[in-house]
Design an enzyme around this catalytic site. Structure first.
Site, PDB file in Angstrom:
ATOM      1  N   LYS A 248       0.775  -7.716  12.932  1.00  0.00           N
ATOM      2  CA  LYS A 248      -0.348  -6.888  12.485  1.00  0.00           C
ATOM      3  C   LYS A 248      -1.586  -7.351  13.228  1.00  0.00           C
ATOM      4  CE  LYS A 248      -2.640  -5.070   8.367  1.00  0.00           C
ATOM      5  NZ  LYS A 248      -2.782  -5.097   6.904  1.00  0.00           N
TER       6      LYS A 248
ATOM      7  N   THR B  65       1.734  -4.246   4.334  1.00  0.00           N
ATOM      8  CA  THR B  65       1.599  -4.513   5.765  1.00  0.00           C
ATOM      9  C   THR B  65       1.091  -5.919   6.079  1.00  0.00           C
ATOM     10  OG1 THR B  65      -0.596  -3.517   5.748  1.00  0.00           O
ATOM     11  CG2 THR B  65       1.245  -2.114   6.420  1.00  0.00           C
ATOM     12  N   ASP B  66       0.377  -6.549   5.139  1.00  0.00           N
ATOM     13  CA  ASP B  66      -0.250  -7.833   5.460  1.00  0.00           C
ATOM     14  C   ASP B  66       0.749  -8.853   6.005  1.00  0.00           C
ATOM     15  OD1 ASP B  66      -2.646  -6.826   4.731  1.00  0.00           O
ATOM     16  OD2 ASP B  66      -3.158  -8.405   3.301  1.00  0.00           O
TER      17      ASP B  66
ATOM     18  N   THR C 283       0.827  -1.209   0.000  1.00  0.00           N
ATOM     19  CA  THR C 283       0.000   0.000   0.000  1.00  0.00           C
ATOM     20  C   THR C 283       0.858   1.254   0.000  1.00  0.00           C
ATOM     21  OG1 THR C 283      -1.748  -1.134   1.170  1.00  0.00           O
ATOM     22  CG2 THR C 283      -1.723   1.241   1.369  1.00  0.00           C
TER      23      THR C 283
END
Lengths: 597, 415
Positions: free
Chosen positions: B231, B153-154, B77
């Site tokens: 996360k 980020t996943d 992202t």
């Protein structure tokens, strides 16, 4: 054909009484509530998908862009705090807009694409307002012929500003953010101020006829777009009172005319390439001027520059009580100063001495035909403010502006007209296909429309009251009361006359819909008579219940056996009975009783 | 990208605008003069072409002279903008374009950029960790002061753990950073995250970690230890949290604040580099009613990490209750066949303990390892991929797994 003297269109924003547009929070407000969460955020203008940066957004960006937000658990979620992607569009809001679009003979798009309109003044946590164009190319009938409806869009309401803190930090409340708005823009077919008011009124009525227009202060806002030949489109924002529209139009037409005359005078005056901004603080070392002294003591500087050939120009009146100098000051204010001081003003009102004045002229090398402008502010702010003044004063044409309406119908510069560069696709929401089934559903949902509603009112009420009721903000309450079984004329008179009469006496019924529903529920049970209403309502405004009031004031209706007794006691003298028991008996019932006894 | 400007006529109404690439066989998507996009079905339309414009992304001309900090991009992202075929976002921005919007970065450090991948982090595999580790090593060898990795980020916490194993005793900070809001939004967290990451990369902590927003406010960030970060939210800015430990540091470049929160490794270590990985490891989440066949199907793997329930359990059925689908025999079989089977907990917080219940003891007897380790399932998975990259012997793998590396297993659960 003669060129029209005025080009005018109107844009209307009406809040909808559905859930929020892109999350499932209720559309409620939290006035005077303590926030459950406060957050600090920072925004930065981003480029459009075409790689451009919007002019209005760029100007905002020059400012400090930290913002504070209050959030409330009952009407804000992670969508409002920009911590979660939006959910699909509220279906009811979409249907309402589609319904209104059809009533306005518009061409609905086949696929709705939600966009992000970049706004970095902090009024949206995301830095953009989500908006989707639903239909184009419609029209409505008016007394002056057809007026085109260019576009209808559904968009989310912004956050409301609470205050700008001393540090410049803007503080917003998130309850309002995300409430759906219908945004409707007409073509520039409006021919006069009066006509503009008529169009605004009619659109307002059409929107209210859906039964889902939100009511209350600020739920409908009008922006008026005005231009004259050789002038340009200026958007006057935030018109709340329709009665003011003709005056606003007149003032803006004159402002543009006055600007044209002023530009004529400036024809030979070339804007100076780089007028030198000078630090004039020294001149005021021993000044009598409180305003300037206070600034200097707190570390601010006095800075200014010369405007060649502008003598007398700054003092030219453009709007009632507002001169060209005010116009320049409005530009300066956008940089964060309180205002400007210029040489066409009576400088003695600031207690600026004639020696100081002479020194100012000397330092700035002001000639006979020149003027000067200065500000008192922290150096960076002062320079930015003067740069904005310089930019404005160098213009030799009327430029497109967004202006804010003042209470007296005049307006003040807010920002440049935003352009298409502020639009970016909302990547988090899928395009919605509009099918025939959806359009039919929308037609039903948006209700019968204004004309059908008018006809219905004509059947229920006398012509005068029908005319008032169709425009009334109480229309929905009226319909509800009639549905309950209240006689239409009584319901209308209570809403349109009694409430107004009470307000004049200082009695404010805060929530007419619930209060009157409650009142008439008891009325329909035969607990009191019509004439008691005006006695009961003020007590209800104080928060008392109907039964309590009837008991306290002895307002219970007298009928049946007790009434018969009363009639006989008064020897069937109607006048006498009504004189003593006006608030407790029904005249018709008394008459009938007298005839039967 | 080139866009056609057209006049489109449909049932007597004319629309003027640019044809956008989302258009397909059925629908034309137009950008109108007023900036709005609309979709119109192709049926009954006639189109007149008016011209064409070229839309170019603005890139800052960075002279690619080497700077103090290397910014390596792996996608995500943080590098995303609109992707026209679907209308959703895709990591298509180069680091150069991104830096165009970050004039403040030059004030923090000199830097050079390099794009390793432009991909979504959920598409990454252990191979990508190896390539990244190698690229970082090259930068370290050439003497950078720190490395910033732009990452989706996943799976950023998988990568941060893997890089912690591959780049042990790194002499400079290796800072992974991502964004929960894409940089094409005014409210993006990418800006503050990157700037704080660059500030961290210049800082004293020479470890692999993740630098992201500390809370919902746009003020400071936390630098989290690479093996202990996770996360923990699908979308919020403060999704990344340190599990069971304090963050390494609080970071706020705007106030020139870098505040270590626990013991850390200083700069100047001697890099122990090993980027070999097995790409044949499974991570399995157990659940009530799990079909034992799932475990049977794992017989071809080099190693298995189980995210068990509670203290590290699966259905063992020690008391022969009715209607239980036990998976113990399958686990016993996997262990017996020489496959390392590692336990972690889907509770995320807390320590695996295979001694408390009979179920745990049966698993230990079967050969499952991991008791007393407080690793996250993701760190355990990355570690097993890495250990199996250089060691295949079951016993030796088990021994190596249980040796704490880069803080992945802590000796005490601090109150």
């Amino acid at each position: 054909m003669e060129e029209p003297i005025l080009k005018c269109g109107i844009e209307i924003h009406q809040r909808l009484d559905t859930g929020k547009l892109f999350c499932r929070c209720p559309s409620t407000l939290s006035e005077d509530e303590k926030p459950d969460l406060q957050i600090i955020r920072n925004l930065r203008a981003s480029e459009s998908e075409m790689g451009e940066l919007d002019r209005a957004a760029r100007l905002e960006q020059e400012k400090q862009l930290d913002f504070k937000y209050d959030a409330f658990r009952r009407n804000c979620c992670l969508v409002e705090t920009d911590e979660e992607p939006p959910l699909p569009i509220d279906h009811e809001a979409l249907l309402l807009v589609l319904g209104v679009a059809q009533q306005l003979n518009m061409r609905v798009v086949d696929q709705v694409h939600t966009m992000r309109k970049i706004v970095v003044d902090g009024s949206n946590t995301s830095g953009f307002q989500r908006t989707a164009l639903i239909a184009t190319n419609g029209f409505m009938e008016t007394s002056q012929g057809k007026v085109g409806i260019d576009t209808i869009a559904v968009e989310e309401e912004s956050a409301g500003i609470l205050e700008t803190e001393k540090s410049g930090l803007k503080h917003y409340r998130l309850d309002r953010l995300g409430i759906p708005l219908i945004e409707l823009a007409t073509s520039p077919d409006i021919v006069s101020g009066e006509h503009c008011k008529e169009v605004a009124e009619k659109i307002g009525m059409i929107l209210r006829a859906t039964g889902k227009a939100a009511r209350g202060l600020g739920t409908i806002r009008q922006d008026v777009n005005i231009s004259i030949p050789q002038g340009t489109r200026v958007e006057i924002k935030g018109v709340q009172d329709l009665k003011l529209i003709p005056k606003i139009v007149e003032i803006e037409v004159n402002r543009q005319k006055n600007l044209l005359t002023l530009l004529e005078k400036l024809k030979g005056v070339q804007p100076e390439e780089n007028p030198q901004v000078m630090d004039l603080t020294e001149i005021f070392a021993n000044t009598e001027s409180g305003l300037i002294n206070r600034g200097i003591v707190s570390g601010q500087r006095v800075m200014g520059f010369r405007l060649q050939g502008h003598k007398g120009i700054l003092g030219t009146e453009l709007q009632p009580g507002k001169r060209y100098g005010t116009e320049l000051a409005d530009y300066a204010k956008t940089a964060g100063v309180k205002g400007i001081i210029h040489s066409d003003e009576e400088l003695s009102k600031y207690k600026i001495s004639s020696e100081e004045f002479t020194k100012l002229r000397e330092n700035l090398e002001v000639g006979e035909e020149d003027a000067f402008v200065f500000v008192v502010a922290e150096e960076g702010t002062a320079r930015m403010a003067l740069a904005r003044v310089k930019e404005r004063a160098a213009l030799r044409e009327i430029i497109g502006e967004t202006r804010k309406v003042n209470q007296d119908g005049t307006s003040a510069y807010m920002r440049p007209l935003p352009g298409k560069a502020r639009m970016y696709p909302e990547t988090d929401i899928r395009a919605i296909d509009i099918t025939q089934t959806t359009l039919i559903e929308a037609k039903q949902r948006a209700g019968e429309g204004l004309d059908a509603k008018k006809k219905k009112l004509d059947d229920l009420l006398n012509p005068e009251m029908a005319k008032r009721m169709i425009k009334s903000r109480h229309l929905k309450t009226f319909e509800k009361l009639v549905e309950m079984g209240v006689e239409p004329m009584l319901a209308a008179a209570t809403l349109e006359d009694t409430l107004v009469a009470l307000r004049r006496e200082g009695v404010e019924i805060k929530n007419p819909e619930t209060t009157l529903s409650d009142l008439f529920e008891h009325y329909l049970k035969g607990e009191f008579v019509k004439s008691a209403i005006i006695e009961i309502l003020p007590a209800m405004a104080e928060g008392k219940g109907v039964l309590e009031i009837l008991e306290e004031r002895q307002l219970h209706k007298i009928s049946g056996e007790p009434l018969k007794k009363l009639v006989l006691e008064h020897n069937k003298n109607l006048g006498e009975i009504m004189k003593n028991y006006r608030l407790r008996v029904d005249a018709k019932e008394v008459k009938e009783l007298m005839n039967s006894l | 990208m080139k866009l056609k400007r057209v006049k489109l006529n449909k049932k007597g109404v004319t629309y003027e605008g640019f044809i956008l690439p989302q258009s397909n066989d059925k629908t034309i998507v137009l950008k109108l003069e007023n900036g709005y996009n609309i979709g119109l079905s192709k049926e009954g339309t006639s189109i007149e072409e008016l011209g064409e414009i070229e839309v170019l992304p603005k890139t800052k001309e960075t002279t690619q002279e080497r700077g103090e900090i290397a910014i390596l991009s792996m996608g995500g992202t943080i590098c995303s903008r609109v992707e026209y075929k679907t209308g959703a976002v895709f990591p298509s921005t180069t680091p150069g374009e991104l830096m165009h919007n970050l004039p403040e970065l030059e004030k923090i450090c000199s830097f050079h950029t390099k794009s390793l991948f432009a991909m979504l982090s959920e598409d990454m595999a252990p191979k990508h960790w190896s390539i990244a580790a190698n690229a970082i090593k090259e930068e370290i060898d050439q003497g950078v002061d720190g490395v910033v990795i732009l990452h989706g980020t996943d799976t950023m916490h998988y990568s941060s753990a893997a890089l912690s194993y591959m780049l042990q005793d790194t002499p400079v900070p290796v800072v992974l950073v991502g964004a929960q809001r894409s940089p094409d939004r005014p409210s993006t967290d990418a800006r503050l995250n990157i700037l704080n990451a660059a500030y961290t990369a210049k800082g004293p902590i020479a470890q692999v970690g993740v630098c992201m927003h500390a809370d919902t406010n746009d003020d400071y960030a936390y630098f989290h230890l690479g093996t202990r970060v996770r996360k923990m939210h699908t979308s919020s800015r403060d999704a990344f949290q340190s599990i069971g430990v304090n963050p390494l540091a609080k970071v706020d470049f705007r106030n020139e604040l870098f505040e270590p929160r626990c013991n850390y490794d200083d700069r100047g270590g001697k890099l122990k580099f090993n980027n070999e990985v097995s790409e044949n490891v499974a991570l399995v989440y157990t659940y009530p009613g799990m079909n034992p066949k799932i475990l049977d199907s794992l017989a071809d793997y080099d190693g298995i990490v189980i995210a068990g329930t509670g203290l590290g359990h699966v259905a063992t059925d020690p008391f022969k209750a009715k209607n239980v689908k036990r998976v113990l025999p399958e686990i016993q079989a996997l262990c017996a066949s020489g496959i390392p089977v590692v336990m972690s907990s889907q509770c995320i917080f807390g320590r695996v303990n295979l001694n408390v219940y009979t179920a745990g003891r049966m698993l230990q007897e079967a050969g499952v390892i991991g008791s007393d380790a407080d690793w996250t399932p993701e760190a355990a998975y990355a570690k097993l991929c890495w250990v199996l990259g250089h060691e295949k012997n079951q016993k030796k793998v088990e021994t190596e797994m249980m040796i704490p590396i880069a803080g992945d297993i802590t000796p005490r659960s601090v109150v």
